[in-house]
Write a protein that holds these residues in place. Sequence first.
Motif, PDB file in Angstrom:
ATOM      1  N   VAL A   1       0.877  -1.175   0.000  1.00 36.16           N
ATOM      2  CA  VAL A   1       0.000   0.000   0.000  1.00 36.16           C
ATOM      3  C   VAL A   1       0.909   1.218   0.000  1.00 36.16           C
ATOM      4  O   VAL A   1       1.767   1.359   0.890  1.00 36.16           O
ATOM      5  CB  VAL A   1      -0.936   0.014   1.223  1.00 36.16           C
TER       6      VAL A   1
ATOM      7  N   GLN B   1      -1.264   4.124  11.407  1.00 34.99           N
ATOM      8  CA  GLN B   1      -1.281   4.388  12.854  1.00 34.99           C
ATOM      9  C   GLN B   1      -1.637   5.830  13.217  1.00 34.99           C
ATOM     10  O   GLN B   1      -1.916   6.117  14.361  1.00 34.99           O
ATOM     11  CB  GLN B   1       0.053   3.973  13.479  1.00 34.99           C
ATOM     12  N   GLN B   2      -1.636   6.733  12.218  1.00 34.10           N
ATOM     13  CA  GLN B   2      -2.090   8.104  12.508  1.00 34.10           C
ATOM     14  C   GLN B   2      -3.606   8.227  12.361  1.00 34.10           C
ATOM     15  O   GLN B   2      -4.160   9.319  12.414  1.00 34.10           O
ATOM     16  CB  GLN B   2      -1.394   9.115  11.589  1.00 34.10           C
TER      17      GLN B   2
ATOM     18  N   ASN C   1       8.646  10.198   5.168  1.00 31.26           N
ATOM     19  CA  ASN C   1       7.557  10.802   5.931  1.00 31.26           C
ATOM     20  C   ASN C   1       6.529   9.750   6.343  1.00 31.26           C
ATOM     21  O   ASN C   1       6.475   8.662   5.759  1.00 31.26           O
ATOM     22  CB  ASN C   1       6.851  11.862   5.078  1.00 31.26           C
ATOM     23  N   ILE C   2       5.702  10.115   7.322  1.00 31.00           N
ATOM     24  CA  ILE C   2       4.621   9.213   7.702  1.00 31.00           C
ATOM     25  C   ILE C   2       3.721   8.985   6.497  1.00 31.00           C
ATOM     26  O   ILE C   2       3.600   9.850   5.632  1.00 31.00           O
ATOM     27  CB  ILE C   2       3.786   9.768   8.889  1.00 31.00           C
TER      28      ILE C   2
ATOM     29  N   ASP D   1       4.194   6.676   4.179  1.00 27.97           N
ATOM     30  CA  ASP D   1       4.901   6.141   3.012  1.00 27.97           C
ATOM     31  C   ASP D   1       4.346   4.794   2.561  1.00 27.97           C
ATOM     32  O   ASP D   1       4.471   4.432   1.393  1.00 27.97           O
ATOM     33  CB  ASP D   1       6.397   5.967   3.314  1.00 27.97           C
ATOM     34  N   GLY D   2       3.756   4.060   3.497  1.00 28.22           N
ATOM     35  CA  GLY D   2       3.106   2.821   3.099  1.00 28.22           C
ATOM     36  C   GLY D   2       3.629   1.600   3.810  1.00 28.22           C
ATOM     37  O   GLY D   2       4.438   1.695   4.734  1.00 28.22           O
TER      38      GLY D   2
HETATM   39  N1  ATP Z   1      -1.884  -3.042   9.910  1.00 29.64           N
HETATM   40  C1  ATP Z   1      -2.413  -2.697   8.736  1.00 29.64           C
HETATM   41  N2  ATP Z   1      -3.389  -3.449   8.189  1.00 29.64           N
HETATM   42  C2  ATP Z   1      -3.929  -3.117   6.987  1.00 29.64           C
HETATM   43  N3  ATP Z   1      -3.561  -2.063   6.278  1.00 29.64           N
HETATM   44  C3  ATP Z   1      -2.588  -1.291   6.780  1.00 29.64           C
HETATM   45  C4  ATP Z   1      -1.967  -1.556   8.027  1.00 29.64           C
HETATM   46  N4  ATP Z   1      -1.027  -0.605   8.252  1.00 29.64           N
HETATM   47  C5  ATP Z   1      -1.063   0.207   7.193  1.00 29.64           C
HETATM   48  N5  ATP Z   1      -2.003  -0.199   6.309  1.00 29.64           N
HETATM   49  C6  ATP Z   1      -2.330   0.408   5.024  1.00 29.64           C
HETATM   50  O1  ATP Z   1      -1.163   1.051   4.557  1.00 29.64           O
HETATM   51  C7  ATP Z   1      -1.428   2.432   4.344  1.00 29.64           C
HETATM   52  C8  ATP Z   1      -0.211   3.228   4.667  1.00 29.64           C
HETATM   53  O2  ATP Z   1       0.119   3.012   6.002  1.00 29.64           O
HETATM   54  P1  ATP Z   1       1.148   3.968   6.722  1.00 29.64           P
HETATM   55  O3  ATP Z   1       2.330   4.139   5.853  1.00 29.64           O
HETATM   56  O4  ATP Z   1       0.453   5.211   7.183  1.00 29.64           O
HETATM   57  O5  ATP Z   1       1.523   3.030   7.963  1.00 29.64           O
HETATM   58  P2  ATP Z   1       1.873   3.439   9.430  1.00 29.64           P
HETATM   59  O6  ATP Z   1       1.925   2.169  10.212  1.00 29.64           O
HETATM   60  O7  ATP Z   1       0.933   4.499   9.897  1.00 29.64           O
HETATM   61  O8  ATP Z   1       3.355   4.006   9.287  1.00 29.64           O
HETATM   62  P3  ATP Z   1       3.853   5.540   9.349  1.00 29.64           P
HETATM   63  O9  ATP Z   1       3.982   5.866  10.813  1.00 29.64           O
HETATM   64  O10 ATP Z   1       5.148   5.543   8.608  1.00 29.64           O
HETATM   65  O11 ATP Z   1       2.801   6.382   8.661  1.00 29.64           O
HETATM   66  C9  ATP Z   1      -2.636   2.718   5.195  1.00 29.64           C
HETATM   67  O12 ATP Z   1      -3.376   3.819   4.701  1.00 29.64           O
HETATM   68  C10 ATP Z   1      -3.421   1.432   5.100  1.00 29.64           C
HETATM   69  O13 ATP Z   1      -4.137   1.419   3.883  1.00 29.64           O
END
Ligand code: ATP
Length: 113
Positions: free
Chosen positions: A7, A38-39, A85-86, A88-89
């Motif tokens: 993603v 996580q945000q 950055n936050i 990124d996927g």
């Molecule tokens: N545990 C998860 N289960 C299902 N989908 C997820 C999960 N974590 C992230 N995703 C998917 O990946 C996308 C991008 O996640 P993201 O990069 O924001 O992860 P994060 O854990 O919040 O890390 P960061 O702190 O770098 O933002 C989310 O919008 C979601 O679609």
Amino acid sequence: MKLIIAVIQPHKLPDVKKALFDAQIYKMTVMNVLGCGQQKGYTETYRGEVEEVNLLKKVMLLIAVNEEFVEPTIEAIQKGARTGNIGDGKIFVLDLLDCIRIRTGERGREAIG
Ligand SMILES: Nc1ncnc2c1ncn2[C@@H]1O[C@H](COP(=O)(O)OP(=O)(O)OP(=O)(O)O)[C@@H](O)[C@H]1O
Ligand SMILES: [Mg+2]
């Protein structure tokens, strides 16, 4: 065989495609999806109470690969998608039980390759 689900930020898709192409990975399925991590879909600058998740536009890639392509695929996605950055996927790696090419009936690594 593994199924790699990634993603990513939609605007990074061209960079990811290029990195995959450079790593000789040409087969993929790409979807527009909504998601949050996580945000909870809110950036740190968002003001106010977060009472529910805010779904953001993301791009999901499905890539089925034989074992020797697992790490190159992960590296290519990271190279193309990372800004630092936050949001990124994320990359998920699943064991893949089988793959069937409908036209020929080939199965397993021949069908993926
Ligand atoms: N545990 C998860 N289960 C299902 N989908 C997820 C999960 N974590 C992230 N995703 C998917 O990946 C996308 C991008 O996640 P993201 O990069 O924001 O992860 P994060 O854990 O919040 O890390 P960061 O702190 O770098 O933002 C989310 O919008 C979601 O679609
Ligand atoms: Mg996040």
